[in-house]
Design an enzyme around this catalytic site. Structure first.
Site, PDB file in Angstrom:
ATOM      1  N   HIS A  92       3.655 102.744  16.231  1.00 54.65           N
ATOM      2  CA  HIS A  92       2.847 102.944  17.434  1.00 54.65           C
ATOM      3  C   HIS A  92       3.667 103.322  18.668  1.00 54.65           C
ATOM      4  O   HIS A  92       3.104 103.587  19.721  1.00 54.65           O
ATOM      5  CB  HIS A  92       2.011 101.698  17.723  1.00 54.65           C
ATOM      6  CG  HIS A  92       0.963 101.472  16.668  1.00 54.65           C
ATOM      7  ND1 HIS A  92       1.218 100.763  15.516  1.00 54.65           N
ATOM      8  CD2 HIS A  92      -0.307 101.904  16.585  1.00 54.65           C
ATOM      9  CE1 HIS A  92       0.135 100.768  14.771  1.00 54.65           C
ATOM     10  NE2 HIS A  92      -0.804 101.444  15.380  1.00 54.65           N
ATOM     11  N   CYS A 122       3.068  93.354  17.097  1.00 51.57           N
ATOM     12  CA  CYS A 122       2.480  94.646  17.460  1.00 51.57           C
ATOM     13  C   CYS A 122       0.985  94.546  17.215  1.00 51.57           C
ATOM     14  O   CYS A 122       0.557  94.310  16.083  1.00 51.57           O
ATOM     15  CB  CYS A 122       3.081  95.790  16.653  1.00 51.57           C
ATOM     16  SG  CYS A 122       2.157  97.332  16.891  1.00 51.57           S
ATOM     17  N   HIS A 130      -9.034 108.892   4.946  1.00 52.25           N
ATOM     18  CA  HIS A 130      -9.978 108.020   4.232  1.00 52.25           C
ATOM     19  C   HIS A 130     -10.699 108.825   3.151  1.00 52.25           C
ATOM     20  O   HIS A 130     -10.938 108.332   2.050  1.00 52.25           O
ATOM     21  CB  HIS A 130     -11.069 107.478   5.169  1.00 52.25           C
ATOM     22  CG  HIS A 130     -10.557 106.823   6.414  1.00 52.25           C
ATOM     23  ND1 HIS A 130     -11.004 107.152   7.660  1.00 52.25           N
ATOM     24  CD2 HIS A 130      -9.633 105.844   6.589  1.00 52.25           C
ATOM     25  CE1 HIS A 130     -10.399 106.400   8.571  1.00 52.25           C
ATOM     26  NE2 HIS A 130      -9.542 105.611   7.942  1.00 52.25           N
ATOM     27  N   CYS A 142       7.707  99.429  18.183  1.00 51.96           N
ATOM     28  CA  CYS A 142       7.098  99.513  16.857  1.00 51.96           C
ATOM     29  C   CYS A 142       7.242 100.955  16.369  1.00 51.96           C
ATOM     30  O   CYS A 142       6.850 101.890  17.068  1.00 51.96           O
ATOM     31  CB  CYS A 142       5.626  99.130  16.936  1.00 51.96           C
ATOM     32  SG  CYS A 142       4.671  99.795  15.573  1.00 51.96           S
ATOM     33  N   LYS A 147      -6.313 108.661  14.736  1.00 47.41           N
ATOM     34  CA  LYS A 147      -7.175 108.860  15.895  1.00 47.41           C
ATOM     35  C   LYS A 147      -6.358 108.884  17.180  1.00 47.41           C
ATOM     36  O   LYS A 147      -6.599 109.712  18.058  1.00 47.41           O
ATOM     37  CB  LYS A 147      -8.212 107.743  15.947  1.00 47.41           C
ATOM     38  CG  LYS A 147      -9.444 108.164  16.708  1.00 47.41           C
ATOM     39  CD  LYS A 147     -10.413 107.023  16.819  1.00 47.41           C
ATOM     40  CE  LYS A 147     -11.508 107.383  17.808  1.00 47.41           C
ATOM     41  NZ  LYS A 147     -12.293 106.225  18.157  1.00 47.41           N
ATOM     42  N   CYS A 177      -0.421  97.217  14.649  1.00 48.17           N
ATOM     43  CA  CYS A 177      -0.177  96.937  13.229  1.00 48.17           C
ATOM     44  C   CYS A 177      -0.745  95.584  12.824  1.00 48.17           C
ATOM     45  O   CYS A 177      -0.832  95.285  11.642  1.00 48.17           O
ATOM     46  CB  CYS A 177       1.307  96.918  12.901  1.00 48.17           C
ATOM     47  SG  CYS A 177       2.159  98.423  13.304  1.00 48.17           S
ATOM     48  N   HIS A 216     -12.121 109.797   8.509  1.00 53.89           N
ATOM     49  CA  HIS A 216     -11.392 111.055   8.676  1.00 53.89           C
ATOM     50  C   HIS A 216     -10.806 111.512   7.342  1.00 53.89           C
ATOM     51  O   HIS A 216     -11.069 110.913   6.292  1.00 53.89           O
ATOM     52  CB  HIS A 216     -10.339 110.945   9.786  1.00 53.89           C
ATOM     53  CG  HIS A 216      -9.285 109.891   9.534  1.00 53.89           C
ATOM     54  ND1 HIS A 216      -8.439 109.924   8.448  1.00 53.89           N
ATOM     55  CD2 HIS A 216      -8.944 108.774  10.226  1.00 53.89           C
ATOM     56  CE1 HIS A 216      -7.619 108.891   8.490  1.00 53.89           C
ATOM     57  NE2 HIS A 216      -7.921 108.158   9.560  1.00 53.89           N
ATOM     58  N   LYS A 232       1.839 112.535  12.023  1.00 55.71           N
ATOM     59  CA  LYS A 232       0.929 111.695  11.242  1.00 55.71           C
ATOM     60  C   LYS A 232      -0.481 111.815  11.835  1.00 55.71           C
ATOM     61  O   LYS A 232      -0.653 111.833  13.032  1.00 55.71           O
ATOM     62  CB  LYS A 232       1.429 110.244  11.336  1.00 55.71           C
ATOM     63  CG  LYS A 232       0.784 109.331  10.349  1.00 55.71           C
ATOM     64  CD  LYS A 232       1.547 108.017  10.315  1.00 55.71           C
ATOM     65  CE  LYS A 232       0.596 106.882  10.538  1.00 55.71           C
ATOM     66  NZ  LYS A 232       1.256 105.593  10.484  1.00 55.71           N
TER      67      LYS A 232
HETATM   68  N1  MSP Z   1      -7.889  97.889   6.523  1.00 53.49           N
HETATM   69  C1  MSP Z   1      -6.657  98.259   5.947  1.00 53.49           C
HETATM   70  C2  MSP Z   1      -6.713  98.212   4.435  1.00 53.49           C
HETATM   71  C3  MSP Z   1      -7.150  96.895   3.864  1.00 53.49           C
HETATM   72  S1  MSP Z   1      -7.289  96.986   2.121  1.00 53.49           S
HETATM   73  C4  MSP Z   1      -7.637  95.447   1.681  1.00 53.49           C
HETATM   74  C5  MSP Z   1      -6.307  99.681   6.376  1.00 53.49           C
HETATM   75  N2  MSP Z   1      -7.326 100.436   6.796  1.00 53.49           N
HETATM   76  S2  MSP Z   1      -7.198 101.954   7.309  1.00 53.49           S
HETATM   77  O1  MSP Z   1      -8.496 102.311   7.810  1.00 53.49           O
HETATM   78  O2  MSP Z   1      -6.105 102.105   8.180  1.00 53.49           O
HETATM   79  O3  MSP Z   1      -6.983 102.792   6.019  1.00 53.49           O
HETATM   80  C6  MSP Z   1      -5.706 103.092   5.520  1.00 53.49           C
HETATM   81  C7  MSP Z   1      -5.887 103.989   4.333  1.00 53.49           C
HETATM   82  O4  MSP Z   1      -6.619 105.167   4.703  1.00 53.49           O
HETATM   83  C8  MSP Z   1      -4.619 104.535   3.716  1.00 53.49           C
HETATM   84  O5  MSP Z   1      -3.973 103.638   2.863  1.00 53.49           O
HETATM   85  C9  MSP Z   1      -5.187 105.717   2.975  1.00 53.49           C
HETATM   86  O6  MSP Z   1      -5.918 105.307   1.877  1.00 53.49           O
HETATM   87  C10 MSP Z   1      -6.119 106.286   4.018  1.00 53.49           C
HETATM   88  N3  MSP Z   1      -5.427 107.161   4.970  1.00 53.49           N
HETATM   89  C11 MSP Z   1      -5.507 107.058   6.328  1.00 53.49           C
HETATM   90  N4  MSP Z   1      -4.799 108.088   6.870  1.00 53.49           N
HETATM   91  C12 MSP Z   1      -4.241 108.823   5.902  1.00 53.49           C
HETATM   92  C13 MSP Z   1      -3.579 110.077   5.875  1.00 53.49           C
HETATM   93  N5  MSP Z   1      -3.246 110.750   6.955  1.00 53.49           N
HETATM   94  N6  MSP Z   1      -3.308 110.622   4.664  1.00 53.49           N
HETATM   95  C14 MSP Z   1      -3.717 110.037   3.504  1.00 53.49           C
HETATM   96  N7  MSP Z   1      -4.383 108.895   3.513  1.00 53.49           N
HETATM   97  C15 MSP Z   1      -4.425 108.095   4.658  1.00 53.49           C
HETATM   98  O7  MSP Z   1      -5.154 100.032   6.297  1.00 53.49           O
END
Ligand code: MSP
Length: 516
Positions: free
Chosen positions: A146, A126, A21, A143, A298, A129, A18, A295
């Site tokens: 969540h 949780c 990412h 939490c 999904k 998390c 999304h 925020k």
């Molecule tokens: N799997 C762990 C990270 C492990 S790293 C060794 C994780 N994954 S995640 O799929 O939840 O990805 C989190 C990351 O996605 C955030 O740190 C950021 O890079 C990005 N984002 C997810 N949602 C976001 C927003 N709404 N805004 C900006 N970036 C965010 O955590």
């Protein structure tokens, strides 16, 4: 030889790619292209995080085995990045055998050293998390992320002696002020470290979870997902080439959002200390993209899919929006109106229009052939060149601070100056006077120098657009680097303009706002 190692977080495979990412991946790609163009040796890593409760549960909900489920979503991430032109050097999956081997080797090493011990633990867990919460951290017993009540779990587990590294970590952060950037996140980590650091539970009993890397010293447990996933940043380097760890690791630049500051600002550096590895060079932390002040995730809906954005606006336009709209470190609001406004104003009406005017005039007045510059330049010509030289310098400084929006702003301010130069010199009026034809030739030559400079500086941000612009100028990559006034050889002929940016429609009205 200058070098840099750039990483994104490994994304969980419980959700499709999304906007969030995409942002981190796009800034990583932009930085990587920027440093590569500047002559650095670079390595850019991304990938997927596939073990743990979250993934096991998502697979179950889908009626599949965790591995089959992870294969599918991991491929979705990889193919999305491929289709978006993300030029990563390696895509790691935490289920890759070499990664699993590496995690087990490090665990064994830290265990042997005495920094992992067996103990009993009870706490509020949780599942969302994947971590235990202390009572203090909960909000009304729930939490905070969540909004669900965590489950109280008591079990025997393995613990990493994180507390032992609290003081060394504080000292490391204090002695290197830019280890964690921007400053507010460094301050946040230091504030957290003012409280005594607890040891980290790094195992899960297989009675509760099987989907993880088995502990090499106790088959009754699998590794906690964060202890597994963080090690990817080193395992990937080791896998790619034996020499890479020594070469690239000291220049590691991690890009993350604020949601995973604690694992990266605390768990990871203490793990590195225990493993006897140097710390990363920088941790760069950005804010969140928010929609309607909620925020984006999904579970809360509002999913913005990168491939839909690409189909709708074109990937470069979308990249531009992401890079220009968010001030790195702070939250930014996402709306389709904001995307449309940016694209129409900055790209279609300004950049696209400028490029097509410069090339159209070159064709109309000189059949596309670039005219010579005289030895002495007019004051406004020198000013134009200086303006762009200054902008390029400014861009470099802003990129060092990861201030992508400011870097682009500097370029657009120079573009504004170039637009004023066109109005001031008015080649379209001058051309009516035959005696001024050679001056028109010079003015247009300078306009093409603007286009050439823009092509060079914008390439890391909008790679496809830069290729199109370079093709219109009919020059190669080397000529892009030449100083102002030396980019075009005598008699060089440029191509006619082609539209750079696709049409953009205002979402609610369906009205066509701009046709390029
Ligand atoms: N799997 C762990 C990270 C492990 S790293 C060794 C994780 N994954 S995640 O799929 O939840 O990805 C989190 C990351 O996605 C955030 O740190 C950021 O890079 C990005 N984002 C997810 N949602 C976001 C927003 N709404 N805004 C900006 N970036 C965010 O955590």
């Amino acid at each position: 030889m200058d070098r840099i190692y750039i990483t994104t977080p490994l994304y969980y495979v419980n959700a499709e790619p999304h906007l969030g990412h995409t942002y981190t991946t796009v800034i990583a790609d932009t930085l990587n292209r920027y440093y590569r163009a500047a002559g650095h040796q670079t390595f850019f890593l991304t990938g997927t995080d596939e073990h743990g409760d979250k993934i096991a549960q998502a697979a179950k909900e889908n009626g599949t085995e965790p591995k089959a489920y992870a294969d599918r979503i991991s491929n979705l991430f990889r193919s999305t990045w491929d289709q978006c032109g993300i030029a990563y050097d390696h895509f790691i999956r935490t289920t890759d055998t070499y990664h699993i081997d590496f995690v087990q080797t490090v665990l064994q090493q830290i265990y042997r050293k005495g920094d992992i011990y067996f103990g009993k633990y009870g706490g509020f867990y949780c599942y969302g998390c994947e971590r235990f919460y202390t009572e203090k951290e909960l909000l009304d017993g729930k939490c905070p992320d969540h909004q669900k009540e965590p489950e109280y779990i008591s079990e025997t587990n393995y613990f990493f002696r994180m507390s032992k590294y609290q003081q060394p970590l504080i000292e490391a952060i204090q002695s290197k002020p830019d280890l964690i950037r921007p400053e507010r996140y460094r301050a946040e980590v230091l504030a957290f470290l003012r409280e005594p650091l607890e040891d980290l539970c790094i195992s899960r009993p297989i009675s509760r979870l099987q989907w993880g890397i088995p502990l090499p010293f106790d088959a009754q447990y699998v590794t906690y997902v964060w202890f597994d996933a963080l090690l990817n940043y080193v395992s990937a380097l080791e896998h790619r080439a034996g020499a890479s760890v020594a070469f690239f690791w000291p220049k590691a630049n991690h890009l993350i959002a604020k949601d995973i500051l604690k694992p990266h600002g605390i768990y990871w550096p203490t793990m590195l200390m225990a493993a006897g590895l140097p710390l990363y060079d920088h941790l760069h932390v950005h804010g969140y993209w928010v929609m309607d002040s909620a925020k984006m995730s999904k579970t809360l809906g509002n999913v913005i899919r990168p491939l839909e954005m690409k189909a709708r606006f074109g990937i470069d336009s979308f990249r531009y929006f992401l890079l220009r709209e968010m001030a790195f470190g702070q939250d930014a609001k996402f709306s389709e109106e904001a995307v449309v406004t940016r694209i129409n104003a900055d790209l279609a009406n300004n950049l696209g229009n400028f490029v097509s005017r410069a090339l159209a005039m070159q064709h109309k007045y000189f059949d596309g052939v670039v005219q010579p510059l005289s030895a002495s330049w007019a004051k406004e010509d020198v000013e134009l060149r200086d303006r762009f030289t200054a902008a390029e310098h400014d861009l470099k400084l802003q990129m060092e601070e990861l201030q992508f929006h400011r870097a682009l702003e500097a370029v657009w301010l120079a573009l504004d100056h170039a637009n004023r130069y066109v109005v001031q010199t008015a080649p379209f009026t001058m051309i009516k006077d035959e005696s001024k034809k050679s001056r028109v030739g010079e003015v247009l030559h300078h306009l093409l120098e603007v286009v050439r400079t823009l092509t060079r500086v914008l390439a890391p941000f909008m790679p496809d657009t830069a290729i199109k612009m370079r093709n219109m100028l009919a020059i190669d990559d080397d000529s892009l680097k030449s100083p102002w006034g030396q980019g075009f050889s005598a008699g060089h002929k440029v191509n006619p303009p082609k539209a750079l940016f696709p049409r953009v429609i205002i979402p609610e009205t369906g009205r066509l706002e701009f046709t390029s």
